[in-house]
Design a protein around this motif. Structure first.
Motif, PDB file in Angstrom:
ATOM      1  N   ALA B  38       0.852  -1.194   0.000  1.00 42.60           N
ATOM      2  CA  ALA B  38       0.000   0.000   0.000  1.00 42.60           C
ATOM      3  C   ALA B  38       0.883   1.238   0.000  1.00 42.60           C
ATOM      4  CB  ALA B  38      -0.889   0.003   1.238  1.00 42.60           C
ATOM      5  N   VAL B  39       0.550   2.193  -0.847  1.00 38.04           N
ATOM      6  CA  VAL B  39       1.237   3.491  -0.852  1.00 38.04           C
ATOM      7  C   VAL B  39       0.213   4.505  -0.342  1.00 38.04           C
ATOM      8  CG1 VAL B  39       2.361   5.238  -2.271  1.00 38.04           C
ATOM      9  CG2 VAL B  39       2.712   2.811  -2.788  1.00 38.04           C
ATOM     10  N   ILE B  40       0.419   4.990   0.886  1.00 32.83           N
ATOM     11  CA  ILE B  40      -0.548   5.923   1.478  1.00 32.83           C
ATOM     12  C   ILE B  40       0.080   7.317   1.470  1.00 32.83           C
ATOM     13  CG2 ILE B  40      -1.910   6.490   3.517  1.00 32.83           C
ATOM     14  CD1 ILE B  40      -1.892   3.541   4.275  1.00 32.83           C
ATOM     15  N   ILE B  41      -0.538   8.217   0.712  1.00 35.16           N
ATOM     16  CA  ILE B  41       0.029   9.554   0.481  1.00 35.16           C
ATOM     17  C   ILE B  41      -0.851  10.614   1.147  1.00 35.16           C
ATOM     18  CG2 ILE B  41       0.664  11.227  -1.333  1.00 35.16           C
ATOM     19  CD1 ILE B  41       2.475   8.811  -1.409  1.00 35.16           C
ATOM     20  N   SER B  42      -0.211  11.603   1.754  1.00 34.77           N
ATOM     21  CA  SER B  42      -0.959  12.633   2.501  1.00 34.77           C
ATOM     22  C   SER B  42      -1.989  13.341   1.621  1.00 34.77           C
ATOM     23  CB  SER B  42       0.007  13.649   3.098  1.00 34.77           C
ATOM     24  OG  SER B  42       0.763  14.272   2.082  1.00 34.77           O
ATOM     25  N   THR B  43      -1.599  13.698   0.410  1.00 36.76           N
ATOM     26  CA  THR B  43      -2.565  14.308  -0.509  1.00 36.76           C
ATOM     27  C   THR B  43      -2.099  14.121  -1.956  1.00 36.76           C
ATOM     28  OG1 THR B  43      -3.572  16.367  -1.281  1.00 36.76           O
ATOM     29  CG2 THR B  43      -1.433  16.578  -0.243  1.00 36.76           C
ATOM     30  N   LEU B  44      -3.036  13.835  -2.812  1.00 38.72           N
ATOM     31  CA  LEU B  44      -2.709  13.760  -4.242  1.00 38.72           C
ATOM     32  C   LEU B  44      -3.231  15.005  -4.963  1.00 38.72           C
ATOM     33  CD1 LEU B  44      -3.310   9.958  -4.940  1.00 38.72           C
ATOM     34  CD2 LEU B  44      -1.139  11.153  -4.611  1.00 38.72           C
ATOM     35  N   ASN B  45      -3.531  16.027  -4.146  1.00 38.21           N
ATOM     36  CA  ASN B  45      -3.987  17.292  -4.720  1.00 38.21           C
ATOM     37  C   ASN B  45      -2.811  18.232  -4.997  1.00 38.21           C
ATOM     38  OD1 ASN B  45      -5.950  19.095  -5.570  1.00 38.21           O
ATOM     39  ND2 ASN B  45      -6.052  20.100  -3.564  1.00 38.21           N
ATOM     40  N   ASN B  46      -1.597  17.703  -4.835  1.00 30.72           N
ATOM     41  CA  ASN B  46      -0.384  18.489  -5.034  1.00 30.72           C
ATOM     42  C   ASN B  46       0.527  17.663  -5.943  1.00 30.72           C
ATOM     43  OD1 ASN B  46       2.317  19.308  -4.693  1.00 30.72           O
ATOM     44  ND2 ASN B  46       1.994  19.999  -2.599  1.00 30.72           N
TER      45      ASN B  46
END
Lengths: 207, 322
Positions: B38-46
């Motif tokens: 799993a790749v959990i990213i803080s935000t993909l809005n950036n």
């Protein structure tokens, strides 16, 4: 019957509202350290108990300058120190030199008699960066759960260099004077930071 | 078995089914047998974090894993729910970009207790006993260098603004403190406003517009990331002040590096998202193959990008290095 009911009730209550929590020791230490970290107090002890006694581990400046002139990469492998990944590295260095120039923010030294070329430059202006924190190898980022604490050490050490070391250096820095120094150099760009070596000193004295 | 005893046993059978299903979920592999990461990213809005997530996914995929990317949308509650999902679904490892240095610790501990190793990327958690390793940008040092360049470009006096990132993120403060460790030494450099724009371009545009109303005579703006630098620059262009106000960012985003080369933005700090993501994925692979020797924290040096060297950088890294 009533006694058993009370005991069971108490057991259930204690299960949900325990009188104490068992916490692994390393985690407990970590939270205490995180809450109580005082960079000034830490650097007080570090300075006297580890940094000054650790000066004996520094490489001789004459040997280092010669090694850098011969082969930068070999000098880096033999004497340099890196933290993590990246192109920045450090030298922990000690030596004695003769003052050949005095500028606003640095003092130039020659390491050889009769030469006027600046081979090492001792910083005397505002001190920034991590030269002393990371250059000696005496501090490890992994000992600090919060990197803000580790970063605060750089400011604290740099401040101490400015207040306790540089005034004496400025006073003794007259062209022709001899200065013994121990300090660290941060190499961010090999084209500009090696010739001369720009050293943040934490010990300066007349030999 | 008669009908009465079946009625009595049916809840037990149901419970047993749930337990067995739960055990099945603990396996680190998909039904086809390929372990999942799993790749959990803080935000993909950036875009910067999109690069981080994509690079992690690509490297883990190349190493033979099935990879799913989760977007926490800067919301710790969403992040916690992703971890619950990951634990229940039996992922083999997590490549993790946290939303909150303190708030995310519990999620990492929960995964650890479930036997799922976690590898932090770019942002740290304030614990050294939870994640297997943390590959972190050396934000503080990068902003010390940026602060020195700021003084060189703006001068030792003037008015400036600072746009902060998310206030719960250590990177926000490491950047701000690194910058101020330099700039605050020059008392005639006055910070007239310091506001958070949450690392977000649209919010930075809004915040900068409001700041310019009250402070039309500023000389510079220091932004805690490049998305905010783009938002601030956009606001300055709209106000006709882009030639007057020097913009400094942090990240090394492609659009900002291009504007630096054109002389429109002054400088940024190049982080290496692809390098960090690849290193995290490779660490996870080594861990799953039995290696246990990892430094807890690996700082990754940030490099100053300015007009003089912008040509050496691009594609979220140094051209010859990555």
């Amino acid at each position: 019957m009533i006694g058993a009911t009370v005991a069971a009730g108490t057991a259930v209550l204690l299960y949900f509202l325990p009188l104490f929590h068992v916490v692994p020791l390393d985690r407990a230490k970590q939270s205490v350290a995180g809450a109580a970290f005082d960079p000034a107090a830490f650097v007080d002890r570090f300075w006297t108990e580890r940094l000054i006694p650790g000066a004996a581990r520094a490489v001789d400046a004459t040997e280092l300058v010669a090694a850098v002139q011969e082969d930068r990469q070999s000098a880096r492998r033999t004497h340099g120190r890196s933290v993590g990944m990246g192109r920045v590295y450090y030298y922990f260095v000690a030596g004695t030199g003769r003052v050949v120039s005095v500028e606003k923010n640095h003092v130039g030294l020659s390491l050889h008699d009769g030469q006027t070329q600046v081979q090492v430059s001792l910083e005397t202006g505002n001190i920034f960066g991590n030269a002393v924190r990371d250059g000696t190898g005496l501090l490890n980022v992994n000992d600090f759960p919060n990197s803000q604490d580790f970063n605060a050490l750089s400011s604290e050490i740099n401040g101490r260099v400015e207040q306790q070391v540089l005034p004496a250096l400025r006073k003794m820095a007259a062209v022709g004077a001899t200065v013994r120094f121990v300090g660290c150099a941060e190499i961010m760009d090999e084209d500009t930071d090696l010739h001369p070596l720009r050293i943040v000193p934490f010990i300066v004295e007349a030999p | 078995m008669n009908r009465t005893s079946f009625r009595m046993l049916s809840p037990l059978i149901f419970l047993l089914c749930i337990l067995l299903a739960g055990c099945g979920g603990g396996s680190p592999a998909t039904p086809a047998g390929t372990p999942r990461i799993a790749v959990i990213i803080s935000t993909l809005n950036n875009p910067w974090f999109v690069v981080l997530g994509d690079a992690a996914k690509q490297r883990a995929t190349r190493l033979g894993y099935d990879v799913v990317v989760f977007d926490s949308q800067n919301d710790p509650a969403k992040e916690a729910s992703h971890f619950e999902n990951v634990i229940a679904s039996g992922y083999a490892a997590v490549l993790f970009n946290p939303t909150d240095a303190d708030g995310s610790i519990a999620n990492v501990r929960r995964a650890k207790e479930a036997g799922i190793p976690v590898f932090c990327m770019d942002r740290e958690i304030n614990a050294t006993d939870a994640a297997v390793s943390q590959i972190l940008s050396d934000n503080y040092s990068g902003c010390v260098a940026l602060g020195q360049y700021f003084v060189k470009q703006v001068g030792e006096s003037g008015k400036y603004v600072e746009l902060l990132g998310l206030v719960g993120d250590n990177n926000t403060w490491n950047r701000s403190k690194g910058f101020h460790s330099v700039v605050d030494r020059y008392p005639d450099l006055k910070m007239v406003s310091q506001q958070s724009a949450d690392f977000d371009r649209a919010k930075a545009l809004e915040v900068m517009e409001a700041i310019l109303q009250a402070n039309p005579d500023i000389d510079a703006v220091f932004c805690g990331n490049d998305a905010m630098a783009m938002g601030a620059y956009q606001a300055l262009v709209a106000a006709g002040k882009d030639k007057q106000v020097k913009v400094f960012g942090f990240d090394g985003a492609d659009d900002v590096v291009k504007l630096i080369a054109e002389g429109k933005i002054v400088a940024t700090g190049m982080q290496f998202p692809k390098l960090m993501a690849r290193t995290a994925a490779e660490s996870a692979d080594k861990y799953l193959k039995g290696d246990r020797d990892f430094p807890q924290k690996t700082p990754v040096a940030v490099e100053l990008v300015h007009r003089g060297n912008a040509g050496k950088y691009g594609d979220y890294g140094r051209k010859e290095a990555e």
